[in-house]
Write an enzyme that holds these catalytic residues in place. Sequence first.
Site, PDB file in Angstrom:
ATOM      1  N   ASP A 109      -2.576 -12.986  47.295  1.00 32.65           N
ATOM      2  CA  ASP A 109      -3.576 -12.375  47.589  1.00 32.65           C
ATOM      3  C   ASP A 109      -3.351 -10.803  47.125  1.00 32.65           C
ATOM      4  OD1 ASP A 109      -5.998 -11.281  49.063  1.00 32.65           O
ATOM      5  OD2 ASP A 109      -4.682 -10.613  50.576  1.00 32.65           O
ATOM      6  N   LYS A 137      -6.342 -15.204  44.902  1.00 34.30           N
ATOM      7  CA  LYS A 137      -7.526 -14.363  44.993  1.00 34.30           C
ATOM      8  C   LYS A 137      -7.224 -13.073  44.071  1.00 34.30           C
ATOM      9  CE  LYS A 137      -8.463 -14.315  49.917  1.00 34.30           C
ATOM     10  NZ  LYS A 137      -8.507 -13.738  51.261  1.00 34.30           N
ATOM     11  N   ARG A 171      -4.916 -23.790  61.549  1.00 34.77           N
ATOM     12  CA  ARG A 171      -3.854 -24.243  60.350  1.00 34.77           C
ATOM     13  C   ARG A 171      -3.927 -25.769  60.160  1.00 34.77           C
ATOM     14  NH1 ARG A 171      -0.267 -20.185  58.962  1.00 34.77           N
ATOM     15  NH2 ARG A 171       0.451 -18.847  60.692  1.00 34.77           N
TER      16      ARG A 171
HETATM   17  P1  IMP Z   1      -0.399 -10.903  49.935  1.00 41.37           P
HETATM   18  O1  IMP Z   1       1.223 -10.450  50.225  1.00 41.37           O
HETATM   19  O2  IMP Z   1      -1.352  -9.898  50.288  1.00 41.37           O
HETATM   20  O3  IMP Z   1      -0.457 -11.416  48.581  1.00 41.37           O
HETATM   21  O4  IMP Z   1      -0.742 -12.006  51.188  1.00 41.37           O
HETATM   22  C1  IMP Z   1      -0.154 -13.114  51.096  1.00 41.37           C
HETATM   23  C2  IMP Z   1      -0.344 -13.429  52.592  1.00 41.37           C
HETATM   24  O5  IMP Z   1      -1.491 -13.040  53.185  1.00 41.37           O
HETATM   25  C3  IMP Z   1      -0.597 -15.028  52.578  1.00 41.37           C
HETATM   26  O6  IMP Z   1       0.675 -15.869  52.619  1.00 41.37           O
HETATM   27  C4  IMP Z   1      -1.370 -15.263  53.861  1.00 41.37           C
HETATM   28  O7  IMP Z   1      -0.327 -15.449  55.023  1.00 41.37           O
HETATM   29  C5  IMP Z   1      -2.131 -14.108  54.126  1.00 41.37           C
HETATM   30  N1  IMP Z   1      -3.427 -14.051  53.482  1.00 41.37           N
HETATM   31  C6  IMP Z   1      -4.046 -13.444  52.530  1.00 41.37           C
HETATM   32  N2  IMP Z   1      -5.488 -13.835  52.604  1.00 41.37           N
HETATM   33  C7  IMP Z   1      -5.525 -14.991  53.472  1.00 41.37           C
HETATM   34  C8  IMP Z   1      -6.695 -15.750  53.754  1.00 41.37           C
HETATM   35  O8  IMP Z   1      -7.776 -15.555  53.246  1.00 41.37           O
HETATM   36  N3  IMP Z   1      -6.679 -16.519  54.755  1.00 41.37           N
HETATM   37  C9  IMP Z   1      -5.393 -16.649  55.560  1.00 41.37           C
HETATM   38  N4  IMP Z   1      -4.263 -15.920  55.203  1.00 41.37           N
HETATM   39  C10 IMP Z   1      -4.282 -15.120  54.039  1.00 41.37           C
END
Ligand code: IMP
Length: 184
Positions: A109, A137, A171
């Site tokens: 993300d 994403k 989940r």
């Molecule tokens: P990042 O550090 O922002 O890249 O976040 C990654 C983490 O955010 C993932 O491992 C998920 O736990 C959570 N996350 C981000 N987007 C989503 C989503 O659309 N659904 C569920 N969890 C998400």
Amino acid sequence: MDPLKILITREQIATRVAEMGRQITSDSAGEPVIFVGVLKGAAIFLGDLVRTVELEATFEFIGVASYGRVAAGPEARLAWDSTGEVRVTKDVDQSLRGKNVILVEDILDTGLTLTFLKRLLLGHQPKSFRVATLLDKPSRRKLAIEADYVGFTIADEFVVGYGLDYAEKYRNIPDICVLPGVVG
Ligand code: IMP
Ligand code: MG
């Protein structure tokens, strides 16, 4: 409760995960690999992925929590260190030194979690380091980081199912669904 809308079916997931497994098998040239799954979201993906890989494979899990959830109080300042938002809640059980490591994530993300984990695991001095993420994403990225294997690239929508949660729920849903009304 808002109804869930299927975005990616269980059949589409199975087909794509098998393709990723074949790619990992051919890229690994017969060398043993160690999959490191990020709890809890990647657990189901890892379980399916490792069974599509034809290599000597082992796996580990690592748990992380985000300081970003701390909105106020004395810990709040920790939320604003650019890459330090994440901390380990469960470490791997063995050294990854000299191993071919494949980090397995549910979703990439903002990139904060992966940036943190990559730095941490490279500290083990693995022989090689790759990243497999089920979902990506890219429009949400805050730090420039990419995965080596991406299952599906999706738009900026909050998704649940196949391991992904909203407040620990959903989940166990077999398909990946959009949860309307959630801002990521
Ligand atoms: P990042 O550090 O922002 O890249 O976040 C990654 C983490 O955010 C993932 O491992 C998920 O736990 C959570 N996350 C981000 N987007 C989503 C989503 O659309 N659904 C569920 N969890 C998400
Ligand atoms: Mg997660």
